[in-house]
Every structure is written in structure tokens, then in C-alpha cells.
Design a protein around this motif. Structure first.
Motif, PDB file in Angstrom:
ATOM      1  N   LEU A   1       0.807  -1.218   0.000  1.00 26.31           N
ATOM      2  CA  LEU A   1       0.000   0.000   0.000  1.00 26.31           C
ATOM      3  C   LEU A   1       0.844   1.273   0.000  1.00 26.31           C
ATOM      4  CD1 LEU A   1      -2.748  -1.057   2.571  1.00 26.31           C
ATOM      5  CD2 LEU A   1      -2.886  -1.092   0.062  1.00 26.31           C
ATOM      6  N   ALA A   2       2.112   1.147   0.422  1.00 27.21           N
ATOM      7  CA  ALA A   2       2.957   2.336   0.495  1.00 27.21           C
ATOM      8  C   ALA A   2       3.213   2.940  -0.872  1.00 27.21           C
ATOM      9  CB  ALA A   2       4.280   1.995   1.172  1.00 27.21           C
ATOM     10  N   VAL A   3       3.097   2.130  -1.925  1.00 25.48           N
ATOM     11  CA  VAL A   3       3.295   2.651  -3.280  1.00 25.48           C
ATOM     12  C   VAL A   3       2.292   3.753  -3.584  1.00 25.48           C
ATOM     13  CG1 VAL A   3       3.301   2.031  -5.722  1.00 25.48           C
ATOM     14  CG2 VAL A   3       4.248   0.461  -4.013  1.00 25.48           C
ATOM     15  N   PHE A   4       1.059   3.562  -3.111  1.00 22.78           N
ATOM     16  CA  PHE A   4      -0.003   4.514  -3.427  1.00 22.78           C
ATOM     17  C   PHE A   4       0.001   5.712  -2.488  1.00 22.78           C
ATOM     18  CE2 PHE A   4      -1.295   0.250  -4.643  1.00 22.78           C
ATOM     19  CZ  PHE A   4      -1.630   0.425  -5.978  1.00 22.78           C
ATOM     20  N   GLY A   5       0.897   5.730  -1.543  1.00 20.13           N
ATOM     21  CA  GLY A   5       1.009   6.875  -0.656  1.00 20.13           C
ATOM     22  C   GLY A   5       1.926   7.957  -1.167  1.00 20.13           C
ATOM     23  N   PHE A   6       2.646   7.686  -2.252  1.00 20.84           N
ATOM     24  CA  PHE A   6       3.535   8.670  -2.867  1.00 20.84           C
ATOM     25  C   PHE A   6       2.964   9.050  -4.228  1.00 20.84           C
ATOM     26  CE2 PHE A   6       6.112   5.887  -0.174  1.00 20.84           C
ATOM     27  CZ  PHE A   6       6.659   6.813   0.706  1.00 20.84           C
ATOM     28  N   ASP A   7       2.940  10.317  -4.502  1.00 22.29           N
ATOM     29  CA  ASP A   7       2.250  10.824  -5.693  1.00 22.29           C
ATOM     30  C   ASP A   7       2.822  10.233  -6.982  1.00 22.29           C
ATOM     31  OD1 ASP A   7       0.682  12.294  -4.020  1.00 22.29           O
ATOM     32  OD2 ASP A   7       1.881  14.122  -4.200  1.00 22.29           O
TER      33      ASP A   7
ATOM     34  N   GLU B   1       0.999   7.456  -9.519  1.00 23.48           N
ATOM     35  CA  GLU B   1       0.701   7.739 -10.932  1.00 23.48           C
ATOM     36  C   GLU B   1       1.327   6.688 -11.848  1.00 23.48           C
ATOM     37  OE1 GLU B   1       2.035  11.655 -11.686  1.00 23.48           O
ATOM     38  OE2 GLU B   1       0.525  12.614 -10.394  1.00 23.48           O
ATOM     39  N   ASP B   2       2.529   6.273 -11.525  1.00 26.79           N
ATOM     40  CA  ASP B   2       3.175   5.250 -12.349  1.00 26.79           C
ATOM     41  C   ASP B   2       2.425   3.924 -12.258  1.00 26.79           C
ATOM     42  OD1 ASP B   2       5.018   7.132 -13.032  1.00 26.79           O
ATOM     43  OD2 ASP B   2       6.522   6.451 -11.554  1.00 26.79           O
TER      44      ASP B   2
END
Length: 286
Positions: A149-155, A159-160
């Protein structure tokens, strides 16, 4: 010879059971007639060759010998053949040589539900109770899910992941989860090593596992809002600082109880891991 009173100081209740001492008089004096009192000085005194007889019981005439000593102390105390009573003070009680009662020993191993809730709601008790138990299962699983889930916590990372295909996004997300697990392991080992260098006595497996849980659970509130608002939102940044302070408290408490260290040394052992979490995760530079 002076006689003894029978019955340990009690009257036998009959004249036949009574024994009277044989009265002795100085040479040349006759025994007075029956019913008359002897003349003054007729009784032999102590130190004139006559045995003065045993001492009277401490309870006084007419009382058994096993009655307590009279007021003012035991006259037989500290004499040969006698001992003096004394009291033993509880070393863990008030006024002892310990500041307070000792901490209870570690209890039984907690289940994964009790462990996860205890880290947040009852951290001190949970860390003390689990200081000797490895927690690899919950630590690896929770950290891996947190990494997914941490991937989706960085803008930019979000987006990637959204703009790419599913076949390309799945390896990307899985790689991030594995990277978070490896980072948690390395940072936990650093914290454990520093704690041992500062005089800690804890085991490495509980320390590393609990540090991974603290890292993942404390960042969960920030991550939830970052999924919807983005990592650069003011509320997300505020939650990042607040959760980072909370993680510092939990890291210090865990190291203190796992390694029997004072709070300042426990905070020093956790310093590198706290700084790494701040710059790599909280501030969005991961």
C-alpha cells in the motif's frame, strides 16, 4: 534445698498435691511452734551457702511460664541458652532496599491479534511480555502488506502504478512490498546492534520483529489519508510528523524493555532507524 511449685505455676487444687519447701534455720535456732511466723532474719539469704532457688516465671506468681515477658523487654534475651525475637522486613515493601515492587515476569506468548492491538493500545506491557518471543509471522506479513500500500502513498509512484498495465503494476507493487520488508529487517538489526553496544541484553529476533511492527503500524494513519489526498497534502504531512513522534516513543519503549536499558540509551539506539523513517518514508523521499 528450695523446692519448686508443681503444675508450672498453678495450684493443684488439693492439699495433698502441694509440696512445701523444707525450711532451714541457722544453727542453734529451733523451729517456731505451729502457727507462728518465724522471726525476722530466720530465713537464709542468698550468698550464705544456700541455693537461692530458681528465678520466678516472667509472668509473675500464679501464672504459667509460657506467658509473654513482662513490659520492658525479655529478661532472658541475649543470655546463654536464650534467643531474642526479631522481625524481618520485606525487601520489596515500604522502606525496603528496593524502590518498589519488582516488575512481573514475562507472561505467555500473545496471539497475533493481541500483539497488534497491544502495540498500539498497551505498548509497555506488550513489549515486556513479548521481549523473549520472536514475532516473525506477524512482522513479515504486516510489513509486506504495508509495503504494497505504500506505493499509493507517494504521488509519483501512485501515478506510475495507475498509468501502467496490470501485468506491469503487479511486479512493481510486489517489489515495493519486498523492499519494505528488507528495509525493516536492516533497520531493526541496526537498532538491535546499537542497543547491545549500549549495554542491552535483549535478543535480536524479538527486537527486529517488534521494530518492523512499530514501523508499519505507526505509519498506517498517514498512509490511509495519503491514498486519497496524496503525499503532499498538509493533513498528510501533519500526520506524518505526529506518527513519527509516536513511533519514536514506541521504539524507545520497546528497546528499553527488550534490552533493560534506560530511556535515554534506548532512544539513542533507535535514533538511526527513526531518522531513516523520517527521510525515506515520512517526508516522501523513498
Amino acid at each position: 534445698m528450695a523446692g519448686f511449685r508443681s503444675g508450672r505455676g498453678r495450684d493443684s487444687g488439693s492439699a495433698q498435691g502441694r509440696q512445701y519447701p523444707q525450711q532451714q534455720y541457722p544453727y542453734g535456732q529451733q523451729q517456731p511452734p505451729y502457727g507462728q511466723q518465724p522471726a525476722p532474719g530466720a530465713w537464709p539469704q542468698a550468698g550464705q551457702g544456700q541455693y537461692p532457688g530458681p528465678p520466678q516465671p516472667p509472668g509473675g506468681p500464679g501464672q504459667p511460664e509460657y506467658f509473654g515477658p513482662p513490659q520492658g523487654g525479655d529478661p532472658y534475651a541475649n543470655n546463654p541458652g536464650h534467643t531474642q525475637s526479631f522481625s524481618v522486613q520485606d525487601p520489596y515493601g515500604q522502606g525496603g532496599y528496593h524502590d518498589g515492587p519488582p516488575e512481573p515476569p514475562p507472561g505467555p506468548r500473545l496471539s497475533w491479534k493481541e500483539l497488534l492491538s497491544g502495540v498500539v493500545l498497551r505498548p509497555n506491557r506488550t513489549f515486556w511480555q513479548m521481549r523473549d518471543y520472536p514475532v516473525w509471522g506477524p512482522a513479515l506479513l504486516v510489513t509486506f502488506l504495508y509495503g504494497l500500500l505504500a506505493v499509493f502513498g507517494f504521488d509519483k509512484a501512485r501515478e506510475d502504478a495507475i498509468n501502467t498495465t496490470i501485468s506491469s503494476a503487479i511486479p512493481y507493487v510486489l517489489t515495493t512490498g519486498i523492499a519494505m520488508v528488507i528495509a525493516g529487517l536492516l533497520l531493526g538489526v541496526v537498532t538491535h546492534t546499537l542497543a547491545r553496544q549500549l549495554g542491552g541484553v535483549g535478543s535480536w529476533a524479538p527486537t527486529v520483529g517488534l521494530s518492523m511492527l512499530i514501523m508499519s503500524l505507526t505509519d498506517a494513519p498517514r498512509l490511509v489519508f495519503a491514498l486519497f489526498l496524496g503525499g503532499d497534502a498538509s493533513l498528510v504531512q501533519l500526520l506524518g510528523w505526529l506518527t513519527w513522534i509516536a513511533s519514536g516513543f514506541l521504539f524507545t519503549s520497546m528497546v528499553s524493555r527488550s534490552h533493560d536499558l534506560p530511556w535515554l540509551k534506548a532512544l539513542g539506539a533507535s535514533a538511526i532507524q527513526l531518522l531513516a523513517l523520517l527521510f525515506l518514508i515520512k517526508l516522501g523521499t523513498f
